[in-house]
Write a protein that holds these residues in place. Structure first.
Motif, PDB file in Angstrom:
ATOM      1  N   HIS A 159       0.819  -1.213   0.000  1.00 12.95           N
ATOM      2  CA  HIS A 159       0.000   0.000   0.000  1.00 12.95           C
ATOM      3  C   HIS A 159       0.854   1.265   0.000  1.00 12.95           C
ATOM      4  N   CYS A 160       2.151   1.166  -0.380  1.00 11.48           N
ATOM      5  CA  CYS A 160       2.982   2.381  -0.384  1.00 11.48           C
ATOM      6  C   CYS A 160       2.389   3.374  -1.386  1.00 11.48           C
ATOM      7  N   THR A 161       2.650   4.641  -1.171  1.00  9.74           N
ATOM      8  CA  THR A 161       1.992   5.669  -1.975  1.00  9.74           C
ATOM      9  C   THR A 161       2.345   5.575  -3.465  1.00  9.74           C
ATOM     10  N   THR A 162       3.591   5.241  -3.791  1.00  7.91           N
ATOM     11  CA  THR A 162       3.934   5.187  -5.213  1.00  7.91           C
ATOM     12  C   THR A 162       3.405   3.916  -5.874  1.00  7.91           C
ATOM     13  N   CYS A 163       3.312   2.805  -5.153  1.00 10.95           N
ATOM     14  CA  CYS A 163       2.667   1.607  -5.717  1.00 10.95           C
ATOM     15  C   CYS A 163       1.191   1.896  -5.995  1.00 10.95           C
ATOM     16  N   LYS A 164       0.558   2.627  -5.069  1.00  8.64           N
ATOM     17  CA  LYS A 164      -0.850   2.982  -5.280  1.00  8.64           C
ATOM     18  C   LYS A 164      -1.017   3.824  -6.534  1.00  8.64           C
ATOM     19  N   ARG A 165      -0.162   4.814  -6.687  1.00  9.99           N
ATOM     20  CA  ARG A 165      -0.277   5.684  -7.868  1.00  9.99           C
ATOM     21  C   ARG A 165       0.065   4.924  -9.149  1.00  9.99           C
ATOM     22  N   GLN A 166       1.085   4.070  -9.077  1.00  7.65           N
ATOM     23  CA  GLN A 166       1.486   3.320 -10.261  1.00  7.65           C
ATOM     24  C   GLN A 166       0.383   2.356 -10.697  1.00  7.65           C
ATOM     25  N   SER A 167      -0.292   1.737  -9.729  1.00  5.45           N
ATOM     26  CA  SER A 167      -1.312   0.748 -10.074  1.00  5.45           C
ATOM     27  C   SER A 167      -2.664   1.378 -10.373  1.00  5.45           C
ATOM     28  N   GLY A 168      -2.877   2.608  -9.907  1.00  6.89           N
ATOM     29  CA  GLY A 168      -4.183   3.227 -10.088  1.00  6.89           C
ATOM     30  C   GLY A 168      -5.226   2.620  -9.172  1.00  6.89           C
ATOM     31  N   ASN A 172      -0.134 -11.060   8.150  1.00 10.53           N
ATOM     32  CA  ASN A 172       0.406  -9.968   8.963  1.00 10.53           C
ATOM     33  C   ASN A 172       0.236  -8.647   8.254  1.00 10.53           C
ATOM     34  N   GLN A 173      -0.168  -7.639   9.009  1.00  3.95           N
ATOM     35  CA  GLN A 173      -0.253  -6.273   8.487  1.00  3.95           C
ATOM     36  C   GLN A 173       0.930  -5.509   9.095  1.00  3.95           C
ATOM     37  N   VAL A 174       1.774  -4.958   8.223  1.00  5.13           N
ATOM     38  CA  VAL A 174       2.968  -4.245   8.631  1.00  5.13           C
ATOM     39  C   VAL A 174       2.769  -2.761   8.331  1.00  5.13           C
ATOM     40  N   HIS A 175       3.087  -1.904   9.311  1.00 11.68           N
ATOM     41  CA  HIS A 175       2.874  -0.462   9.173  1.00 11.68           C
ATOM     42  C   HIS A 175       3.698   0.132   8.026  1.00 11.68           C
ATOM     43  N   GLY A 176       4.944  -0.300   7.884  1.00 11.78           N
ATOM     44  CA  GLY A 176       5.841   0.193   6.837  1.00 11.78           C
ATOM     45  C   GLY A 176       6.376  -0.962   6.007  1.00 11.78           C
ATOM     46  N   PHE A 178      -0.236  -6.040  -5.698  1.00 12.99           N
ATOM     47  CA  PHE A 178       0.329  -7.324  -5.283  1.00 12.99           C
ATOM     48  C   PHE A 178       1.660  -7.516  -5.988  1.00 12.99           C
ATOM     49  N   VAL A 179       2.671  -7.940  -5.235  1.00  8.90           N
ATOM     50  CA  VAL A 179       4.012  -8.178  -5.765  1.00  8.90           C
ATOM     51  C   VAL A 179       4.569  -9.467  -5.178  1.00  8.90           C
ATOM     52  N   ILE A 180       5.612  -9.968  -5.798  1.00  8.89           N
ATOM     53  CA  ILE A 180       6.455 -10.983  -5.178  1.00  8.89           C
ATOM     54  C   ILE A 180       7.876 -10.452  -5.209  1.00  8.89           C
ATOM     55  N   ILE A 181       8.669 -10.902  -4.264  1.00  6.21           N
ATOM     56  CA  ILE A 181      10.083 -10.548  -4.231  1.00  6.21           C
ATOM     57  C   ILE A 181      10.842 -11.833  -4.509  1.00  6.21           C
ATOM     58  N   ALA A 182      11.489 -11.895  -5.674  1.00  9.51           N
ATOM     59  CA  ALA A 182      12.181 -13.099  -6.106  1.00  9.51           C
ATOM     60  C   ALA A 182      13.663 -12.813  -6.308  1.00  9.51           C
ATOM     61  N   ASP A 183      14.485 -13.844  -6.175  1.00  9.97           N
ATOM     62  CA  ASP A 183      15.904 -13.713  -6.496  1.00  9.97           C
ATOM     63  C   ASP A 183      16.037 -13.315  -7.962  1.00  9.97           C
ATOM     64  N   ASP A 184      17.000 -12.440  -8.258  1.00 11.53           N
ATOM     65  CA  ASP A 184      17.201 -11.993  -9.642  1.00 11.53           C
ATOM     66  C   ASP A 184      17.305 -13.163 -10.615  1.00 11.53           C
ATOM     67  N   ASN A 185      17.979 -14.223 -10.214  1.00  7.90           N
ATOM     68  CA  ASN A 185      18.172 -15.362 -11.130  1.00  7.90           C
ATOM     69  C   ASN A 185      16.909 -16.191 -11.324  1.00  7.90           C
ATOM     70  N   GLU A 186      15.848 -15.910 -10.587  1.00  8.28           N
ATOM     71  CA  GLU A 186      14.567 -16.603 -10.751  1.00  8.28           C
ATOM     72  C   GLU A 186      13.632 -15.861 -11.707  1.00  8.28           C
ATOM     73  N   VAL A 187      14.024 -14.658 -12.114  1.00  4.45           N
ATOM     74  CA  VAL A 187      13.168 -13.812 -12.945  1.00  4.45           C
ATOM     75  C   VAL A 187      13.793 -13.671 -14.333  1.00  4.45           C
ATOM     76  N   LYS A 188      13.032 -14.069 -15.351  1.00  2.00           N
ATOM     77  CA  LYS A 188      13.490 -13.936 -16.743  1.00  2.00           C
ATOM     78  C   LYS A 188      12.581 -12.925 -17.427  1.00  2.00           C
ATOM     79  N   ILE A 189      13.203 -11.897 -17.992  1.00  2.00           N
ATOM     80  CA  ILE A 189      12.452 -10.873 -18.704  1.00  2.00           C
ATOM     81  C   ILE A 189      12.757 -11.013 -20.188  1.00  2.00           C
ATOM     82  N   TYR A 234       3.021  -1.397   4.311  1.00  2.00           N
ATOM     83  CA  TYR A 234       2.641   0.011   4.269  1.00  2.00           C
ATOM     84  C   TYR A 234       1.153   0.197   4.567  1.00  2.00           C
ATOM     85  N   CYS A 235       0.683  -0.559   5.549  1.00  7.56           N
ATOM     86  CA  CYS A 235      -0.722  -0.470   5.947  1.00  7.56           C
ATOM     87  C   CYS A 235      -1.080   0.903   6.505  1.00  7.56           C
ATOM     88  N   LYS A 236      -0.087   1.679   6.886  1.00  4.62           N
ATOM     89  CA  LYS A 236      -0.342   3.046   7.357  1.00  4.62           C
ATOM     90  C   LYS A 236      -1.011   3.885   6.267  1.00  4.62           C
TER      91      LYS A 236
END
Length: 143
Positions: free
Chosen positions: A35-44, A137-141, A49-60, A122-124
């Motif tokens: 819920h960070c402010t720039t993710c909100k603006r970017q997504s509209g 879990n809901q995390v404030h930041g 929703f995101v995942i955090i993956a090791d660089d070698n697990e992501v093929k672009i 970024y539940c704040k």
């Protein structure tokens, strides 16, 4: 089984190798609802929703060179990061931040199926009317 998705115009395809998260019956890969402010603006929307993956697990796969980057210096954490998007259709793709060196944050809207959330961050910044995602879990930041 890897997750494969694409931007709206299909110029950029992203595959996430989820083999280290997969059990015999299904993928145990979990997403994060940000819920960070720039993710909100970017997504509209109220978050993304995101995942955090090791660089070698992501093929672009970007044969047209459509992927563009914007340096986001207005982050909630105060740490500048690179927000990557398709330069043709504008679809958000990935985020790279020094807070997660060696990792790629992948936007799950690229995929037809989104793994269930493991946490909200970024539940704040959540709207008062927004419900919590049940059982996570809901995390404030930032986690």
């Amino acid at each position: 089984m890897p997750l494969t998705g694409h931007c709206n115009c299909k110029a950029v395809t992203i595959t996430v190798d989820d083999s280290k998260y997969t059990t015999e019956s299904e993928s145990s890969l979990k997403s994060i609802y940000c819920h960070c402010t720039t993710c909100k603006r970017q997504s509209g929307a109220s978050g993304t929703f995101v995942i955090i993956a090791d660089d070698n697990e992501v093929k672009i796969d970007d044969p047209k060179g459509a992927m563009k980057s914007w340096k986001d210096t207005l982050t909630d954490s105060g740490t500048p990061l690179d927000r990557n998007f398709c330069g043709i259709c504008g679809c958000p793709l990935t985020t790279i931040t020094p807070l997660y060196a060696g990792k790629t944050i992948v936007k799950m809207g690229l995929f037809d199926t989104i793994p269930p959330a493991a946490m909200e961050i970024y539940c704040k910044n959540k709207q008062k009317w927004e419900p919590d995602v049940a059982g996570v879990n809901q995390v404030h930041g930032s986690p």
